[in-house]
Design an enzyme around this catalytic site. Structure first.
Site, short mmCIF file in Angstrom:
data_model
loop_
_atom_site.label_atom_id
_atom_site.label_comp_id
_atom_site.label_asym_id
_atom_site.label_seq_id
_atom_site.Cartn_x
_atom_site.Cartn_y
_atom_site.Cartn_z
N LYS A 61 0.84 -1.16 0.12
CA LYS A 61 0.06 -0.18 0.11
C LYS A 61 1.08 1.31 -0.26
CE LYS A 61 -4.01 1.91 2.64
NZ LYS A 61 -4.93 1.86 3.87
N SER A 87 -9.81 -0.10 7.17
CA SER A 87 -9.30 -0.17 5.77
C SER A 87 -8.68 -1.33 5.14
CB SER A 87 -8.23 1.04 5.77
OG SER A 87 -8.64 2.39 5.79
N SER A 126 -9.96 2.40 3.08
CA SER A 126 -8.76 3.02 2.18
C SER A 126 -7.89 2.19 1.20
CB SER A 126 -7.91 4.19 2.61
OG SER A 126 -7.10 3.32 3.81
#
Lengths: 497, 502, 114
Positions: free
Chosen positions: B83, B182, B158
């Site tokens: 990420k 997330s 997210s």
């Protein structure tokens, strides 16, 4: 705009001053407060930085154990309570020299609080109450370029070096000091000076004001005489010598009185001390817009010093300053008056080190209070910042005791030391300062003096030995002071009696 | 030798076995995933940056190690996606924000360093909501990620990029971060597995903080076992993170393998009353109930447990998070790195800061910075931030009380399946509701896993099943999730797979 | 979707929570974000809605409850005072928008000091 100043005595006739001092002490730990970068002064720009102290995204702080230990020791030496549990907090404000745009500090949970320190002024003791001592981190340094003199105004842009960012600081804050009256400026100075001695004795900081290891902010307010209230205060920043602390307090007292006498009111603001002109000028206003939005630093866990650790650190404290002063006075054989002058001059620590380096207490006092005190005063610096070390003073005195120098020549050695010409021995050699005790050269000079002053010579021949002083002076003049006065006297008497 | 094997369809555990058996090489596997990315990522947009060269070089090194018999870990040679909120030395790290466009960190996050030390080639950086603020990945400054199950829908957020990359077979493994869900919510809506470890269980050093007291890094995978394998590589104490737990990890892989045997005899499971019922999508609830029934079948005892303060979790979260975030994001000021915008020639530092932050931050980030600034400002602190911290204590106490009665708590991971892109973009409250079930775990610091529970009848989209355990008991999450996964796979005849991306 | 944010508590009696446009402008200034008029118009009502939805929190009886700032009860996490290598100046300055004399070049700073 020129401030109206009221004569100091007139200030005291109408007002009571209240003082507050905030002193930042830069610790001499090996590493920074929250990362393993070296915590040293100077260095090529941006060479002592890492993701943490540069505030790079993602980096995290880890507390330096030694900084906590130093903070606790400072707190204990100031007779503070040590928190059983406290946290770091973020003080949020934007400034380019602050990498994260928040300073990791302590807010309502300082590590040390509710202490005191007794300071001596003119033989009188004032108890200064300590509100708190807390830990925080230093900022980077900005260099303003493109403008006139490196000041911010008129600068095109600024260049920032973050080597200093994250160096551990302890901020020591007093409670309002009331009742000092005319001695307020001297109490302020004595507090900072004696605090410095304490910090040095603890060994936790270099504590040099000229290097910024010790920085004082001076809060001052006036209240109508006898009212017992606290007036609106101003905070004067960056007062970087003991002498300036005293002068800044005095100046602000006179300035506040000037405004209050005319029916004005004091603006709560930050002021800047100008060493050169001896005045303060307005800095930024402390308005309500200054909202630091403190909250507990979520990247750090609470600090909870065990009582065992605190007691163990208490065992490492140096002697308490009041007892220490009494002991030193006894050890050194100083009169009360002599001791008072030593304390007032801020040279007690210097004398202690000079004695430790081998000088007698009287010789050490003589040099620091007269010769070096005068030079510091002339230079407008604190005696601790003069640039002569106790070891050098002891070395000079050793040369005097050994007959290499007399006092007059010793003064020239101090000139050389201040000019950075090397060790006392090197200066003696390079400047050719050693006393001439070679009888050949001295004898010729004595003969010249006798020939030039026949009437004086006759008096001596007649038994008026005291008249020899005039001839000795002549010889010394010819030898440019580098003669052993005792030997000159002997030669004169040998030749004339 | 399997000539026509599609290595992208294998789990990480299977890839590790194939590598060990000499059936393939890390370079071959890594190239297969890079090819897959090239083929589908135009449609999915899971990646912000692909490092083909670096990944292949690391894969070649892994193959060399294998030949020399000096392997670094069980997953040596298995590629992974990271990420974009995690600092990667030499690779761009943008956090999905314009303000960090082009920033290349000079250091690695601890978890990234651990991946490298374990020999996992890094394929690239995955898309995310800007600074991890969002539940749909639509708040990325670089464009939304699309759900591989339906390209018109959100992949969650997210960490939508990591979940979509794994769901679309672009990577067998990914790292995510979870502040309020997330990792888990994207897992639920993309039919993948995601675990949020116990707070302090995985280092946050190098994770660009959203809300420091809530953030955790965790695994994003297609199977429970793969998550456990990855978790064991990234987890454990890190002296660079003061909030890291100085204790060994529980035996996670062992727990996953044990759970996969399907026996949960003696386990007490609590269904959280407050996180189910009216207002939750019926198809999501149906799959949840079936999963609960499967746990009973596996031998677990199931009871209802009430956590009354959970109804305040979302409000608590939306005060604590913006407060911490407003301070964390202050460092993005155009002075030391990132975007610098001059509003006019000769502007002051302060003017440049204001202009750069206005230009560099998106709407959601600005909303939360201002909300956080408000919650911390003098006069409001006690009413907002202070009160939220107290309610946070009550939420933790609810967990403590519940875990005195049961071993794990369960709920649907998210109230709905994936919604349409754009549907909730300008309705912050509707967006925030996606994290209703995941937020309590972050507030209390306890671990939680999301595992697919099937497809909702209404829309045929994946739903997630969440297992929460007490702090430090991440192994329980893996055990229960693995048991459910194995029972469901038995029912379905294998994992659920989205239809091929056009 | 029902109202889930604090649905068990009644609304406060002091009516709607409004955050005015001026307040938003002030907060934006504190946060150093240069919002234009359109952004202010857009954000102010959204923030009011968010604040209203979290308002029920004030009614939770939590007077004596200790606040949680850290999810885990850790204390005294320290580092030894030992220097560890950091970044080279090149690495430190690698992301800087402008560099001069091995320093970060920043626009002129207003005001006299920090």
């Amino acid at each position: 705009m020129t401030d109206t100043l009221v004569a100091f005595d007139d200030v005291l006739a109408s007002y009571d001053p209240a003082l507050g001092l905030e002193v930042h002490v830069e610790l001499n730990t090996n590493t920074k407060m929250f990362c393993g970068c070296p915590a040293v002064f100077g260095g090529e720009p941006n060479t002592q930085v890492c993701p943490t102290c540069l505030g790079l995204p993602g980096a995290m702080p880890v507390v330096n154990a030694k900084a906590i230990e130093s903070a606790i020791r400072i707190g204990l030496a100031l007779n503070c309570e040590i928190a059983e549990w406290c946290r770091f907090a973020r003080k949020n404000y934007f400034y380019p020299d602050m990498p994260k745009n928040f300073q990791t500090s302590q807010y309502d949970e300082p590590i040390a609080f509710d202490g005191w320190m007794d300071v001596e002024v003119d033989g009188e003791t004032f108890r200064v109450e300590i509100e708190r001592a807390h830990m925080e981190e230093d900022t980077g340094k900005s260099l303003h370029v493109g403008g006139s003199t490196g000041r911010i105004h008129g600068a095109d842009h600024s260049l920032v070096d973050y080597n200093r960012a994250g160096i551990p600081l302890i901020e020591i804050v007093t409670k309002p000091i009331q009742g000092a009256g005319e001695k307020a400026p001297a109490v302020a100075r004595a507090y900072v000076s004696q605090l410095r001695d304490l910090i040095v004795a603890l060994g936790v900081s270099e504590a040099r004001m000229d290097q910024g290891n010790l920085r004082a902010d001076v809060n001052l307010s006036l209240a109508p005489k006898g009212s017992g209230v606290l007036g609106t205060r101003t905070e004067t920043k960056n007062v970087n010598s003991f002498r300036s602390v005293e002068r800044a307090v005095r100046y602000e007292m006179q300035r506040h009185a000037g405004i209050l006498d005319e029916g004005g009111s004091i603006l709560q603001e930050t002021r800047h001390w100008h060493e050169d002109t001896g005045i303060t000028t307005s800095g930024r206003e402390k308005s309500d817009a200054e909202d630091y939005r403190y909250f507990p630093e979520p990247d750090l866990v609470p600090v909870a010093p065990s009582r065992e650790w605190v007691e163990q650190l208490r065992g490492t404290l140096p002697e308490n300053p009041t007892q220490k002063r009494a002991r030193l006075q006894a050890d050194w054989g100083y009169t009360d008056l002599e001791m008072r002058d030593v304390i007032a001059s801020g040279s007690i620590g210097l004398i202690e080190e000079t004695v430790a380096a081998g000088a007698t207490p009287q010789a050490a006092r003589k040099w620091w209070l007269s010769e070096l005190g005068r030079r510091a005063n002339d230079a407008g610096v604190d005696i601790t910042d003069l640039g002569v070390t106790p070891a050098q003073v002891a070395a000079v005195q050793a040369l005097v005791d050994g007959g290499t120098l007399n006092d007059k020549l010793a003064r020239q050695v101090f000139d050389g030391l201040l000019a950075g010409e090397g060790t006392p021995e090197e200066i003696v050699a390079a400047r050719g300062l050693a006393i001439v005790s070679d009888d050949g050269a001295l004898s010729a000079a004595v003969d010249n003096a006798i020939a030039a002053n026949p009437d004086v010579a006759d008096k001596i021949r007649d038994g008026k030995v005291a008249a020899a002083g005039a001839l000795i002076g002549e010889v010394m003049k010819e030898m440019r002071g580098q003669a052993d006065a005792g030997r000159v006297r002997e030669l004169i008497l040998e030749k004339l009696t | 030798m399997a000539e026509n094997t599609d290595w992208t369809r294998k789990t990480a555990a299977e890839l590790a076995d194939a590598l060990a058996a000499g059936e393939t090489t890390s370079v071959e596997i890594t190239q297969a995933h890079l090819d897959r990315i090239a083929a589908v990522d135009g449609a999915v947009h899971a990646f912000l940056h692909v490092d083909a060269e670096g990944a292949l070089a690391q894969a070649a090194e892994s193959d060399a190690r294998r030949a020399a018999g000096t392997l670094l870990s069980g997953l040596d040679g298995v590629p992974i996606a990271v990420k974009d909120v995690l600092a990667t030395d030499g690779l761009p790290t943008t956090c999905g924000s314009k303000i960090l466009e082009g920033w290349i960190p000079p250091y690695d996050a601890t978890v990234v360093r651990r991946l490298k030390e374990a020999g996992l080639p890094i394929l690239g950086k995955t898309n995310m909501d800007e600074f991890a603020m969002g539940s749909s990945t639509e708040h990325s400054a670089y464009g939304a990620t699309h759900n591989p199950w339906d390209l018109d829908r959100i992949p969650g957020g997210s960490g939508g990029g990591s979940a979509a990359a794994v769901a679309a077979f672009e990577a067998p493994l990914a790292l995510g971060t979870d502040t309020g869900g997330s990792i888990r919510q994207p897992g639920a809506v993309t039919g993948t597995v995601g675990h949020k470890p116990t707070y302090g269980g995985v280092s946050r050093y190098g994770l660009v903080a959203l809300a420091n007291s809530l953030d955790q890094v965790g695994p994003v995978t297609r199977t429970v076992l793969d998550s456990a394998l990855l978790h064991e590589i990234i987890g454990g104490h890190d002296p660079k993170d003061s909030t890291s737990i100085d204790q060994p990890l529980p035996a996670l892989v062992e727990a996953a393998r044990q759970g996969a045997t399907g026996d949960l005899t003696g386990l007490k499971v609590g269904v959280i009353t407050e996180l189910s019922g009216d207002g939750w999508q019926p198809g999501v609830m149906a799959r949840f109930q079936e999963s609960v029934d499967l746990l009973v079948k596996a031998g677990a005892e199931v009871v209802e447990v009430s956590c009354p303060t959970f109804v305040h979790a979302l409000a608590t979260y939306y005060l604590i998070l913006p407060a911490e975030a407003s301070s964390n994001l202050a460092k993005f000021d155009a002075m030391r790195y990132g975007l610098r915008v001059w509003p006019h020639e000769g502007a002051s530092a302060e003017e440049v800061m204001r202009a750069s932050r206005d230009a560099g931050f998106g709407d959601e980030v600005k909303r939360r910075i201002i909300l956080g600034t408000y919650a911390l400002s003098s006069g409001y602190y006690d009413a907002y931030y202070g009160q939220a911290q107290k309610v946070r204590t009550l939420i933790s106490r609810d967990f403590e009380a519940a875990f005195e009665k049961v071993d794990v708590l369960v709920s649907p991971t998210a109230p709905t399946t994936a919604f349409k892109l754009g549907e909730k973009l300008d309705d912050p409250i509707a967006m925030y509701l996606n994290d209703l079930a995941t937020i309590p775990a972050n507030l209390a610091g306890v671990p939680g896993i999301s595992v697919p529970s099937g497809l909702a009848d209404e829309d045929g989209l994946p739903a997630g099943f969440q297992v929460l355990a007490p702090a430090l008991a991440d192994d329980r999450c893996y055990r229960v999730a693995a048991a459910l996964e194995s029972a469901l796979h038995a029912q379905w005849g294998g994992p659920l797979v989205p239809k091929e991306i056009a | 979707m029902p109202e889930i944010l604090g649905s068990s508590s009644p609304r406060g009696t002091n009516g709607r929570i409004e955050i005015t446009r001026d307040e938003v402008a002030h907060l934006a200034s504190l946060a150093r974000i240069d919002l234009d008029d359109a952004e202010l118009d857009h954000l102010a009502p959204q923030l009011s809605v968010i604040l209203e939805s979290v308002a029920s929190l004030s009614e939770v009886a939590a007077g004596d409850i200790p606040p949680t700032s850290h999810a885990l009860p850790l204390t005294n996490v320290f580092r030894e005072d030992v220097v560890v290598p950091g970044l080279t100046p090149e690495q430190a300055l690698s992301g800087a928008p402008e560099v001069e004399e091995q320093r970060f070049s920043v626009p002129r700073i207003l005001g006299e000091e920090a």
